[in-house]
Design a protein around this motif. Structure first.
Motif, mmCIF file in Angstrom:
data_model
loop_
_atom_site.group_PDB
_atom_site.id
_atom_site.type_symbol
_atom_site.label_atom_id
_atom_site.label_comp_id
_atom_site.label_asym_id
_atom_site.label_seq_id
_atom_site.Cartn_x
_atom_site.Cartn_y
_atom_site.Cartn_z
ATOM 1 N N VAL A 1 47.456 5.444 -1.796
ATOM 2 C CA VAL A 1 46.595 4.259 -1.715
ATOM 3 C C VAL A 1 46.961 3.348 -0.539
ATOM 4 C CG1 VAL A 1 46.069 4.218 -4.186
ATOM 5 C CG2 VAL A 1 48.021 2.901 -3.326
ATOM 6 N N LYS B 1 50.446 2.183 -0.238
ATOM 7 C CA LYS B 1 51.536 1.327 -0.744
ATOM 8 C C LYS B 1 52.628 1.137 0.317
ATOM 9 C CE LYS B 1 53.207 2.940 -4.526
ATOM 10 N NZ LYS B 1 54.546 3.537 -4.455
ATOM 11 N N THR B 2 53.104 2.249 0.880
ATOM 12 C CA THR B 2 54.182 2.164 1.868
ATOM 13 C C THR B 2 53.756 1.350 3.088
ATOM 14 O OG1 THR B 2 54.704 4.420 1.183
ATOM 15 C CG2 THR B 2 55.923 3.544 3.050
ATOM 16 N N THR B 3 52.558 1.635 3.555
ATOM 17 C CA THR B 3 52.026 0.911 4.711
ATOM 18 C C THR B 3 51.976 -0.589 4.412
ATOM 19 O OG1 THR B 3 50.664 2.842 5.205
ATOM 20 C CG2 THR B 3 50.050 0.794 6.289
ATOM 21 N N ARG C 1 58.538 11.264 -5.081
ATOM 22 C CA ARG C 1 57.663 11.970 -4.144
ATOM 23 C C ARG C 1 58.461 12.387 -2.910
ATOM 24 N NH1 ARG C 1 53.888 10.242 0.058
ATOM 25 N NH2 ARG C 1 54.562 8.108 -0.321
ATOM 26 N N GLU D 1 45.385 0.246 9.900
ATOM 27 C CA GLU D 1 46.644 0.966 9.728
ATOM 28 C C GLU D 1 47.826 0.310 10.434
ATOM 29 O OE1 GLU D 1 46.012 5.480 9.252
ATOM 30 O OE2 GLU D 1 44.686 4.892 10.895
HETATM 31 P P1 GDP Z 1 51.211 5.574 -0.091
HETATM 32 O O1 GDP Z 1 51.281 7.012 -0.461
HETATM 33 O O2 GDP Z 1 50.510 4.763 -1.126
HETATM 34 O O3 GDP Z 1 52.511 4.996 0.283
HETATM 35 O O4 GDP Z 1 50.229 5.499 1.174
HETATM 36 P P2 GDP Z 1 50.538 5.301 2.721
HETATM 37 O O5 GDP Z 1 51.098 3.969 2.980
HETATM 38 O O6 GDP Z 1 51.273 6.476 3.219
HETATM 39 O O7 GDP Z 1 49.049 5.308 3.315
HETATM 40 C C1 GDP Z 1 48.197 6.423 3.212
HETATM 41 C C2 GDP Z 1 47.251 6.425 4.423
HETATM 42 O O8 GDP Z 1 46.391 5.304 4.385
HETATM 43 C C3 GDP Z 1 47.965 6.336 5.755
HETATM 44 O O9 GDP Z 1 47.349 7.203 6.658
HETATM 45 C C4 GDP Z 1 47.794 4.892 6.173
HETATM 46 O O10 GDP Z 1 47.811 4.719 7.571
HETATM 47 C C5 GDP Z 1 46.435 4.582 5.601
HETATM 48 N N1 GDP Z 1 46.244 3.149 5.330
HETATM 49 C C6 GDP Z 1 47.025 2.319 4.598
HETATM 50 N N2 GDP Z 1 46.501 1.084 4.535
HETATM 51 C C7 GDP Z 1 45.357 1.112 5.251
HETATM 52 C C8 GDP Z 1 44.331 0.131 5.561
HETATM 53 O O11 GDP Z 1 44.348 -1.035 5.163
HETATM 54 N N3 GDP Z 1 43.291 0.559 6.325
HETATM 55 C C9 GDP Z 1 43.201 1.839 6.789
HETATM 56 N N4 GDP Z 1 42.137 2.168 7.525
HETATM 57 N N5 GDP Z 1 44.129 2.777 6.512
HETATM 58 C C10 GDP Z 1 45.187 2.423 5.760
#
Ligand code: GDP
Length: 303
Positions: free
Chosen positions: A113, A115-117, A142, A284
């Motif tokens: 979703v 989260k890390t970003t 994970r 991103e």
């Molecule tokens: P996690 O598995 O929940 O930690 O997800 P990640 O942080 O790895 O994000 C998954 C993907 O979503 C990545 O490719 C990020 O760059 C993208 N992403 C995260 N937040 C946003 C956002 O606000 N906008 C866009 N367009 N992409 C995002």
């Protein structure tokens, strides 16, 4: 500006459709409302919220004796904001501890979703405000989650406290809190695993993590932020309900709002779950995180 740009898709789709509707219907009648209802559903505002909104709009139109669709956008905006706020003041500020005391923020949410970003972006935001930030790699489940958080830590320039994959997340939290206290950290942001497949496991793990944090820092976690992906629409609502049962969620970060024309989901979330949306993700990059402002958002949709 950033906010405006990030909402382009929703704005272009929603406002042009409303404008088109207004142009086609000169008078506010039943069919106008039916089409508006359909349009709001398409924007992912959610069934219950749409029904409430249409009811209230119909009453308002009657009360003010509005006949023409001229300027009806203003009435719609007003009601959208009202529905969002539910008579409560909008709480977008985070519950931060006074200077010199540690603030702990726990992040929850399903994998993928964003989260890390979001944790990275938020750390960056605090750093820019002159705060000392630390990250805790609590997603030990994970594969790759720990490394991924480290990448963000390096990018933002903050320390990441971690153990090996498969270790006990509660132990990571314990370590991180002690490290944070020793190093005079202002804000500790904790990642957690996001598997929903097994609800009992999820609850147990979150509760255990929560307990350790609470024991080590009385009153913490000061925020439990749930990351939800705006592009998943009504699915995001289902996730939110599950997490709300598993832990005390204090706020939502709605990610990828830039990637959807269905930004109405933000209204449904607040209206149906009574949890404030505190931030929205609009891209991103590191600075693509913005505090959510309902009025700016709704009025921005028609601007
Ligand atoms: P996690 O598995 O929940 O930690 O997800 P990640 O942080 O790895 O994000 C998954 C993907 O979503 C990545 O490719 C990020 O760059 C993208 N992403 C995260 N937040 C946003 C956002 O606000 N906008 C866009 N367009 N992409 C995002």
């Amino acid at each position: 500006e950033k906010f405006k740009h990030g909402l382009e898709k929703t704005r272009n789709s929603f406002s042009s459709k409303v404008n088109d509707l207004v142009a086609r219907y000169r008078t506010v009648d039943e069919e106008f409302f039916e089409e508006l209802e359909e349009l709001l559903l398409q924007a992912d505002v959610g069934f219950e919220t749409v029904m409430q909104l249409i009811d209230e709009l119909e009453m308002e139109v009657k009360r003010k004796n509005i006949k023409s669709t001229d300027g009806i956008q203003a009435v719609i905006s007003e009601k959208l904001v009202e529905i969002y706020e539910q008579g409560e003041a909008d709480i977008t500020d985070l519950n931060m501890q006074p200077d010199g005391e540690l603030t702990v923020i726990l992040f929850v949410g399903v994998n993928g979703v964003g989260k890390t970003t979001t944790i990275g972006k938020l750390a960056h935001r605090f750093e820019q405000q002159g705060k000392k930030v630390m990250l805790a790699a609590g997603d030990t489940f994970r594969a790759g989650a720990i490394d991924q958080l480290q990448v963000w830590g390096d990018r933002v320039g903050v320390e990441v406290i971690k153990q090996s994959e498969g270790s006990d997340p509660a132990a990571v939290m314990y370590d991180a809190i002690n490290a944070a206290k020793n190093r005079g950290v202002d804000i500790l942001i904790c990642d957690t695993a996001g598997r929903l497949q097994n609800k009992v496991n999820l609850m147990n793990e979150l509760q255990k993590v929560h307990r350790v944090i609470e024991r080590e820092v009385p009153g913490a976690p000061h925020e439990v932020l749930l990351a939800l992906d705006a592009t998943t629409g009504q699915n995001a609502l289902v996730q939110a309900k599950t997490f709300k049962e598993a832990t005390k969620v204090t706020g939502i970060v709605l990610t990828k709002l830039d990637g959807t024309a269905k930004g109405g989901i933000v209204l449904a979330i607040r209206n149906q779950l009574h949890i404030p949306v505190k931030f929205v993700g609009l891209g991103e990059k590191m600075d693509d995180l913005q505090p959510f402002d309902a009025e700016r958002y709704v009025y921005g949709l028609f601007a």
